[in-house]
Enzyme design. Structure first.
Site, PDB file in Angstrom:
ATOM      1  N   GLU A 180       0.792  -1.266   0.218  1.00  0.00           N
ATOM      2  CA  GLU A 180      -0.036   0.164   0.034  1.00  0.00           C
ATOM      3  C   GLU A 180       0.800   1.315  -0.086  1.00  0.00           C
ATOM      4  O   GLU A 180       0.580   2.246   0.876  1.00  0.00           O
ATOM      5  CB  GLU A 180      -0.891  -0.066   1.213  1.00  0.00           C
ATOM      6  CG  GLU A 180      -1.997  -1.009   1.126  1.00  0.00           C
ATOM      7  CD  GLU A 180      -3.081  -1.139   2.263  1.00  0.00           C
ATOM      8  OE1 GLU A 180      -2.719  -0.268   3.206  1.00  0.00           O
ATOM      9  OE2 GLU A 180      -4.141  -1.764   2.247  1.00  0.00           O
ATOM     10  N   GLU A 251      -6.773  -7.548  -0.790  1.00  0.00           N
ATOM     11  CA  GLU A 251      -7.296  -7.533   0.667  1.00  0.00           C
ATOM     12  C   GLU A 251      -8.886  -6.935   0.486  1.00  0.00           C
ATOM     13  O   GLU A 251      -9.260  -5.534   0.500  1.00  0.00           O
ATOM     14  CB  GLU A 251      -6.602  -6.226   1.315  1.00  0.00           C
ATOM     15  CG  GLU A 251      -5.193  -6.760   1.601  1.00  0.00           C
ATOM     16  CD  GLU A 251      -4.635  -5.889   2.743  1.00  0.00           C
ATOM     17  OE1 GLU A 251      -5.419  -5.070   3.434  1.00  0.00           O
ATOM     18  OE2 GLU A 251      -3.398  -5.832   3.015  1.00  0.00           O
TER      19      GLU A 251
HETATM   20  C1  LIG Z   1      -7.713   0.957   0.419  1.00  0.00           C
HETATM   21  C2  LIG Z   1      -9.329   1.204   0.433  1.00  0.00           C
HETATM   22  O1  LIG Z   1      -9.996   1.081  -0.510  1.00  0.00           O
HETATM   23  N1  LIG Z   1      -9.893   1.815   1.526  1.00  0.00           N
HETATM   24  C3  LIG Z   1     -11.084   1.863   1.579  1.00  0.00           C
HETATM   25  C4  LIG Z   1     -12.089   0.838   2.105  1.00  0.00           C
HETATM   26  O2  LIG Z   1     -13.401   0.871   2.286  1.00  0.00           O
HETATM   27  C5  LIG Z   1     -13.667   1.939   3.097  1.00  0.00           C
HETATM   28  C6  LIG Z   1     -15.003   2.033   3.405  1.00  0.00           C
HETATM   29  O3  LIG Z   1     -15.562   1.629   2.164  1.00  0.00           O
HETATM   30  C7  LIG Z   1     -12.880   3.268   2.800  1.00  0.00           C
HETATM   31  O4  LIG Z   1     -13.104   4.254   3.926  1.00  0.00           O
HETATM   32  C8  LIG Z   1     -11.248   3.254   2.758  1.00  0.00           C
HETATM   33  O5  LIG Z   1     -10.811   4.459   2.103  1.00  0.00           O
END
Ligand SMILES: CC(=O)N[C@H]1CO[C@H](CO)[C@@H](O)[C@@H]1O
Ligand SMILES: *[C@@H]1O[C@H](CO)[C@@H](O)[C@H](O)[C@H]1NC(C)=O
Ligand SMILES: *[C@@H]1O[C@H](CO)[C@@H](O)[C@H](O)[C@H]1NC(C)=O
Ligand SMILES: *[C@@H]1O[C@H](CO)[C@@H](O)[C@H](O)[C@H]1NC(C)=O
Ligand SMILES: *[C@@H]1O[C@H](CO)[C@@H](O)[C@H](O)[C@H]1NC(C)=O
Ligand SMILES: *[C@@H]1O[C@H](CO)[C@@H](O)[C@H](O)[C@H]1NC(C)=O
Ligand SMILES: *[C@@H]1O[C@H](CO)[C@@H](O)[C@H](O)[C@H]1NC(C)=O
Ligand SMILES: *[C@@H]1O[C@H](CO)[C@@H](O)[C@H](O)[C@H]1NC(C)=O
Length: 688
Positions: A180, A251
């Site tokens: 990430e 993930e």
């Molecule tokens: C990395 C990513 O996509 N994070 C998101 C995961 O989902 C949550 C809630 O939908 C988001 O707040 C994150 O930014």
């Protein structure tokens, strides 16, 4: 059609991967193993968050749930806690873990990092890196790249010498470099993008014979595949950065990390299934559940304020028990998607609108096979649609999977799996006063300390992660006797204050500075002020992790700041230094007395318990501290901190059966606040 699918799966050689090297490549559609395109479901299980005794059953339950790949990080700071001193024993035996996955016929995705975040202390980086001169973590920085290259090469060489890569006949089909990184890349200016290129070059140059991925890294350099992390990759993922790379989700969070003071995060089986099906409908061919089994942050391995139980809401709970309906619902989802394998992987894709919020994703095989995903994104009502001249009722916010384009094999919103419930039964009560002993942690004063400084030191660079605790002591002259205001500003997690040997109170905070304010009595003359600063784990995220600091920032008595007085420091507790939690050590334990003092070590013993169900300590009667069974730390506990719903974030603490002996098991607790050990029970955990 079913016959054809079986032939395809058999040809893909699932589960008989011994002895010969495999050719793992990819194209714009999917991973390709020995010229077969593959649709893969993967589940994260982190080897150090369970025990080797639990691994076979965890992997087997994942396999039964339709999982093809086990994904794990590699935990650098667990394996090289001191520079050059390696440990791959017990829970750290990554080779044994990978071999167990292989023995059960599953593949492995190895996420080397070496920065992993993972709510693991210091994001998996060993603390000694912090003291390497001139180092800047995760940047185009010579010292960091030197150590990262050394470690990544060591891991790859270990896997290679054990013949664990698929190219050698082993189970590892994918590896990850970094983690990430795009989230922090901007903070490093030009040194971020050059680091990404360097890291990709390092990985590819190691010639593992299997592809590399970078998650949440849109600009992953060729041939490294950029993959998606998050809850909703079917909605948010911008896709692979090249038409020759497949769409992969590394993930998909089944729940979310819980910190002390927070409620667990519940994600419904329906919602997870919807997003997985949507991702597949939008050409995804690899989905990993983070976590499939979360497990336990044993010892002091959890990152800042992260609770000891990790992703307990996952399809396999902390103890490895199946959680329903999520496990069963996802198993059915995987089976339904598997029925679509041939048209999904070999055919043409078409998208057509069935209504304002309804879409059909249709896949056609070369011999007339057809599979469809009918999506209804209307979150308030069901929709009736016509698809290929057949009428279908699509429940609100759902996806129907039609492996033959005619019959619905599965709908993500219709859960047929029954819920189960987890229950705990008391098996042992530690209510016998005679069986408890205690040891009061001595409260040091300035004269006890040898480490001195005329500043308030940073806790992390002082303790070097050898303890959660750093004592700050000072002598303060006062005239005359008086009641004064003591104010302590900290950005660690907890501070306890003692004045002239007496406990005066504590305060705690989260991400930001917090203040302890107390009225205290000072004597005419010299007064001893002793502060205990506590960190519940190190930070695990963000750019420039190496320059983060924590601890006591400022101390004031009335209007006088003591920041530049001469302070004396003691790293860690005496009980820790004496290892009084270990089985062999003997200190002057005293008979138990319900004194309610702060900082008391408690010790008792018990014989092994009948049965084979998982066990958990109910620490509901305790406050905050750490607990050991036969010298093994089962983690930190913090029951006194409550969620907005007025309950502890975690009351039960996993005691793996493999930590126990038939007789004479030693239980030791360090209680920082106030606890009643007579109220502790050891419970059997089961599902019905
Ligand atoms: C990395 C990513 O996509 N994070 C998101 C995961 O989902 C949550 C809630 O939908 C988001 O707040 C994150 O930014
Ligand atoms: C591996 O597979 C790719 C295509 O998937 C092919 O181009 C390549 O020749 C294969 N390599 C070997 C050694 O078989
Ligand atoms: C079953 O569990 C789900 C959570 O996954 C919950 O929303 C639902 O209410 C439960 N159903 C019953 C009958 O308890
Ligand atoms: C899926 O792939 C096909 C063929 O490459 C493409 O036409 C289509 O747009 C893709 N669908 C999505 C949602 O990206
Ligand atoms: C669709 O169904 C209608 C009647 O419901 C029929 O008239 C029409 O011929 C059918 N079309 C196809 C392509 O099957
Ligand atoms: C601190 O010093 C005092 C007296 O100098 C001594 O009695 C006490 O045991 C010491 N405490 C610790 C923790 O070393
Ligand atoms: C405090 O102690 C000092 C030295 O013992 C003494 O001179 C002074 O008078 C005392 N002050 C009070 C208010 O008792
Ligand atoms: C402060 O600590 C010293 C030992 O370090 C002790 O001799 C002294 O009595 C203490 N003072 C008070 C006021 O408790």
């Amino acid at each position: 059609m079913l016959g054809l699918i079986l032939v395809v799966l058999a040809a893909a050689g699932f589960g008989n991967c011994h002895g010969y090297g495999r050719n793992v490549t990819y194209d714009g559609r999917s991973l390709i193993i020995d010229s077969h395109h593959l649709l893969l479901f993967s589940g994260s299980i982190h080897y150090p968050r369970s025990t080797p005794q639990m691994w076979p059953s965890l992997i087997s339950k994942a396999k039964q749930g339709g999982i093809d790949v086990i994904q794990t990080y590699v935990f650098w700071n667990l394996h090289e806690p001191q520079q050059g001193q390696y440990d791959f024993s017990g829970r750290r035996d990554i080779v044994r873990f990978i071999r167990e996955v292989e023995a059960q016929g599953l593949y492995v995705c190895l996420r080397i990092g070496p920065f992993i975040e993972s709510e693991w202390t210091y994001g998996g980086l060993p603390f000694w890196l912090h003291d390497v001169p001139g180092i800047v973590f995760r940047s185009d920085n010579g010292p960091f790249k030197f150590h990262m290259q050394k470690w990544v090469t060591k891991v790859v060489n270990m896997m290679r010498s054990e013949k664990l890569y698929a190219s050698q006949g082993g189970p590892i089909i994918l590896s990850q470099i970094e983690n990430e990184y795009q989230r922090v890349e901007g903070a490093f200016n030009g040194k971020g993008s050059s680091y990404v290129k360097w890291a990709a070059g390092l990985a590819v140059g190691l010639q593992t014979g299997v592809p590399w991925i970078m998650c949440s890294q849109q600009d992953a350099p060729d041939p490294v595949i950029n993959t998606c992390n998050g809850f909703e990759c079917g909605v948010r993922f911008r896709g692979p950065n090249s038409p020759n790379k497949p769409s992969m989700w590394t993930e998909n969070w089944t729940s979310f990390v819980q910190r002390y003071g927070q409620e667990p995060f519940m994600r419904s089986a329906e919602e997870i299934a919807f997003h997985v099906a949507l991702f597949i409908a939008k050409n995804g061919t690899y989905v990993n559940y983070y976590m499939y089994h979360g497990g336990t942050n044993f010892g002091r391995t959890g990152a800042a304020r992260v609770i000891t139980s990790y992703y307990d809401q996952a399809p396999l709970d902390e103890y490895g028990l199946i959680r329903q309906p999520v496990w069963g619902h996802l198993k059915e989802l995987h089976a339904a998607i598997r029925l679509c394998t041939v048209p999904l992987l070999s055919g043409l894709h078409e998208t057509s609108s069935l209504g304002y919020l309804q879409t059909a994703y249709v896949f056609k095989g070369k011999s007339g096979e057809c599979a469809a995903f009918l999506v209804n994104k209307d979150d308030s009502s069901n929709a009736r649609v016509r698809f290929q001249n057949i009428s279908f009722e699509l429940p609100s916010m759902s996806i129907s999977i039609l492996p033959d384009c005619k019959n619905v094999a599965f709908n993500t919103a219709k859960v047929s799996t029954q819920n189960n419930t987890r229950s705990r039964r008391v098996k042992h009560i530690f209510d016998s006063t005679e069986r408890w002993k205690e040891y009061a942690e001595p409260i040091p004063t300035f004269s006890n300390t040898s480490l001195r400084a005329e500043v308030l030191l940073d806790q992390m660079s002082t303790t070097k992660d050898t303890s959660d605790y750093l004592w700050y002591t000072v002598c303060f002259q006062h005239d005359p006797d008086a009641q004064v205001e003591l104010s302590v500003l900290s950005n660690a997690h907890v501070v306890h204050a003692f004045v002239n040997g007496r406990y005066k109170g504590y305060a705690y905070g989260g991400r930001n500075n917090f203040v302890l304010e107390k009225t205290v009595e000072l004597k005419n003359g010299t007064n001893n002020i002793t502060l205990l600063s506590v960190m519940v784990g190190l930070p695990d995220s963000g750019a420039y992790l190496e320059s983060k600091t924590a601890g006591i920032r400022s101390v004031r008595i009335q209007n006088k700041y003591l920041n530049n007085y001469q302070w004396g420091y003691q790293i860690g507790l005496l009980g820790e230094r004496l290892r009084i939690f270990s089985t062999e050590h003997e200190v002057q334990w005293s008979p138990y007395q319900a004194r309610g003092h702060r900082l008391i070590w408690y010790k008792t013993w018990f014989d092994a318990l009948s049965g084979d169900e998982p066990l958990a300590l109910n620490l509901g009667s305790m406050g905050k501290g750490e607990v050991w069974v036969n010298g093994e730390s089962i983690g930190r506990y913090w029951v006194s901190i409550h969620t907005p719903e007025h309950r502890p974030s975690q009351t039960w603490y996993n005691v793996p059966r493999s930590f126990l002996k038939p007789r004479g098991n030693i239980l030791v607790l360090l209680e920082e606040e106030y606890g009643n050990p007579l109220g502790i029970t050891l419970d059997g955990v089961s599902i019905t």
